[in-house]
Design an enzyme around this catalytic site. Structure first.
Site, PDB file in Angstrom:
ATOM      1  N   LYS A   1       0.822  -1.224   0.000  1.00 60.79           N
ATOM      2  CA  LYS A   1       0.000   0.000   0.000  1.00 60.79           C
ATOM      3  C   LYS A   1       0.845   1.257   0.000  1.00 60.79           C
ATOM      4  CE  LYS A   1      -0.712  -1.360   4.740  1.00 60.79           C
ATOM      5  NZ  LYS A   1      -0.360  -2.775   4.545  1.00 60.79           N
TER       6      LYS A   1
ATOM      7  N   GLY B   1      -6.966  -6.195   2.251  1.00 55.21           N
ATOM      8  CA  GLY B   1      -6.483  -7.578   2.277  1.00 55.21           C
ATOM      9  C   GLY B   1      -7.221  -8.452   1.289  1.00 55.21           C
TER      10      GLY B   1
ATOM     11  N   ASP C   1      -1.652   3.673   8.313  1.00 54.13           N
ATOM     12  CA  ASP C   1      -1.987   2.542   7.439  1.00 54.13           C
ATOM     13  C   ASP C   1      -3.333   2.783   6.747  1.00 54.13           C
ATOM     14  OD1 ASP C   1      -1.655  -0.502   6.771  1.00 54.13           O
ATOM     15  OD2 ASP C   1      -3.660  -0.330   7.633  1.00 54.13           O
TER      16      ASP C   1
ATOM     17  N   LYS D   1      -4.473   3.534   2.551  1.00 50.46           N
ATOM     18  CA  LYS D   1      -5.540   2.805   1.861  1.00 50.46           C
ATOM     19  C   LYS D   1      -6.618   3.755   1.327  1.00 50.46           C
ATOM     20  CE  LYS D   1      -4.567  -1.334   4.545  1.00 50.46           C
ATOM     21  NZ  LYS D   1      -4.872  -2.037   5.822  1.00 50.46           N
TER      22      LYS D   1
ATOM     23  N   GLY E   1      -3.221 -10.238   7.082  1.00 52.25           N
ATOM     24  CA  GLY E   1      -2.857 -11.613   7.409  1.00 52.25           C
ATOM     25  C   GLY E   1      -2.241 -12.309   6.214  1.00 52.25           C
TER      26      GLY E   1
END
Lengths: 408, 408
Positions: free
Chosen positions: A100, A129, A196, A200, A298
């Site tokens: 990202k 994700g 973060d 995005k 993940g």
């Protein structure tokens, strides 16, 4: 045979290789392809793996092998990721990335390079994700005018907020638990300060509105100032506090991307997105609203999106279908957030209801278990944020906390 | 210039034209295309519209115009839709459709025709209306093995069930309200008997598992037998009754597609999907689970998906990226639903707890306001459905209702 190469063998890289090799036969059969794992680039050695013979430390092995048609960049960071990705595109190799930071900083440039070299640059894994959001936004919803996007884009902070709500944990305790469970890094800054989520929402904003939005243009607040009391008031109000990355478009063509904690009412599907899950709501003229929900991070969930892109790149070989967006040097299309109208939750100590009503007129007072008499928490009417700040200035030492109400 | 043609100017057809013309300039700019409305096929006359000159009554006008590259079939029904779509594909024109009946009955054949003629057959609008599900399932999640899909696939029935839960309305009253609001047809059979949801789960099953699943192979139950009491017990249990179209895959490679009312627990995101909204949950090895939520029907939401496909077809011109699935003449890969293990909600009158426990061992008893002493409602342990039926046979005249519990 079409070879794929994977740049980086960390968490996402090893997950990508694992998922690809597990489902390779099915993938090739269903898509009429003949994909094979060609190379894994990593400076480290990984002896004893069933695919140890695939490792290389030299990007040129990949660049110079004409059988490599698709490259997955899953190293993270800006350098040398950017240089590697750009070289691959310039060699006509399609690239997919989960990075990202790279897309938020260099997306416009890399999309342009892909177009110029008749290949594709895809980044489904960079946002949400495993959740399909890039392709749906670009393709499925491509016939619409997008009005707004609001998402829970960071699983770590959503886990912390869920624990604060459902188990009445204080922020610090919830963060510690997230670290113990491996959801939060030792240095959790990028998550809890909203950086973060900011990257995005930059990617989603650029895609939805066609101009590159850089992280430094986006007003970003994390969740470190949130208290258990705030989440109790949110529950009393009929909702939950969530870290929301959002963007909305105004009539004059400006847009307002933003990251901040927000009161989300129970009527909004986002309020039900709990634990490490992510949810992204998109609003537009034809479809009204759509939400996508799933695991936003993940090893295997991220790998799922990377492998999906690998397949799509391979199916599209020779056709450049990547979207593009404009590179912009000035941020004048970004609206000043203090000029936007919001409802604000304000928690005060030592301000009377009379004083509050004198400032704001009719407000909605909230309650919580154990509220001291001197504490007042309320929701303001919809006003420009700068006007709310000005009104509260007189009592600024009495303000214990403020949180915006999500109104879309 | 690339012309598009729209077959049918009913609700979805006029919505498709409306949305396309409204956003045409943006669509062309963002995608580097030069799309124009070429033709609208309808046997009726529509004088006085700004695009009245585009109407034709002859499919050959479209088939024989080499500038027409993409055709949207939004007529509904099987004939002449099927013949028109097949002819278009055989002329190398990509087709998108919102016609679930057509895809459920003829999908394999039409996908094959598209492959053979280097064009595309897309049907994002056929399932879930505006909700991106076909492309995400085929592309974004394409690297995974799909385990199961469970969806609220019909907005009309979900509206009725929501009214039964939130407003304590009886089924007949809720249906009447749905008809008054235009959500349900005068003849609501296809919705309330589950036929509409059945076609959609056929499409999703075919796509996810690679073999064409025909509606007549799918065990389908509607919501006409549901009572207000059932939804009260569901609430007491900690969930809601929803009409679920689902499919799951077993270790031996068989699959079980099915449509029926089900108890959905509050931990499942589907339980929060209310009103006319649809939600589709997909389970797989890499991504774990994903849900897509949005408007599953209606003029503009369906048009949104059709126009998205039109754009994608145009971007893909010359490359056939459509998936294919196998045409199967026998249904031996479909598992007998009575052999699957389920938990069952059973509502009885005049059966004692002793008798129930003697049959099932430990069960979970449920309660509701106004429950007569003679009425017992409970959830069985997980057993093969045929065994549950056999056990209940002794008391079959005492059974007021049974509903399966959704366990994924």
């Amino acid at each position: 045979m079409t070879k794929i190469a994977v740049l980086g063998h960390g968490v996402v890289g090893s997950g990508t290789v694992e998922l690809f090799l597990k489902n390779k036969d099915n993938i090739n059969r269903k898509n009429g392809l003949d994909l094979e794992l060609g190379y894994i680039l990593d400076i480290r050695d990984f002896p004893g793996l069933p695919y140890s013979d695939k490792f290389t430390k030299d990007i040129n092995d990949i660049l110079n092998d004409p059988e490599v048609k698709v490259v997955a960049e899953v190293m993270g960071g800006l350098h040398p990721s950017f240089e590697f990705v750009k070289s691959c595109l310039e060699h006509g190799k399609s690239v997919t990335t989960s990075n990202k930071e790279l897309v938020a900083a260099k997306g416009a440039e890399l999309l342009k390079a892909a177009k110029e070299h008749d290949c594709n640059f895809m980044f489904e894994a960079s946002t949400g994700g495993a959740i399909p959001i890039i392709r749906p936004l670009d393709r499925c919803l491509g016939g619409n005018e997008i009005y707004a996007i609001a998402g829970i884009l960071n699983g770590t902070t959503n886990f912390i907020l869920t624990k604060m709500i459902s188990d009445n944990m204080a922020f610090d305790d919830a963060l510690k638990m997230a670290q113990e469970l491996g959801y939060a890094e030792k240095d959790p800054t990028a998550d809890i300060e909203g950086h973060d989520a900011c990257r995005k929402i930059c990617i989603l904003s650029s895609l939805a509105f066609g101009k590159h939005v850089y992280p430094e243009w986006v007003h970003t607040e994390g969740i470190t100032k949130l208290t258990l009391e705030d989440s109790m008031y949110a529950e009393n109000w009929g909702g939950a506090v969530k870290l929301i990355g959002s963007v909305k478009r105004f009539e004059d063509g400006t847009i307002l991307p933003m990251v901040r904690p927000a009161f989300v009412c129970n009527g909004n599907q986002l309020s039900y997105v709990s634990d490490v899950f992510n949810g992204i709501m998109v609003y537009g003229d034809g479809f009204d609203r759509i939400m996508m929900y799933g695991r936003g991070a993940g090893k295997l969930p991220t790998a799922s999106a990377v492998v999906g892109d690998i397949i799509d790149c391979a199916r599209q070989d020779g056709t450049s279908v990547s979207m593009t967006w404009e590179e912009c040097s000035d941020s004048s299309f970004i609206k000043d957030y203090t000029l936007d109208e919001v409802q604000m939750y304000i928690r005060t100590d030592g301000v009377s209801e009379n004083e509050i009503n004198a400032l704001f007129g009719e407000v909605e007072y909230l309650d919580r278990a154990g509220r001291p008499d001197s504490e007042k928490a309320f929701i303001t009417p919809k006003l420009r944020e700068c006007d709310i700040i000005e009104k509260m200035n007189k009592y600024k030492n009495n303000v214990l906390g403020t949180i915006r109400v999500l109104d879309f």
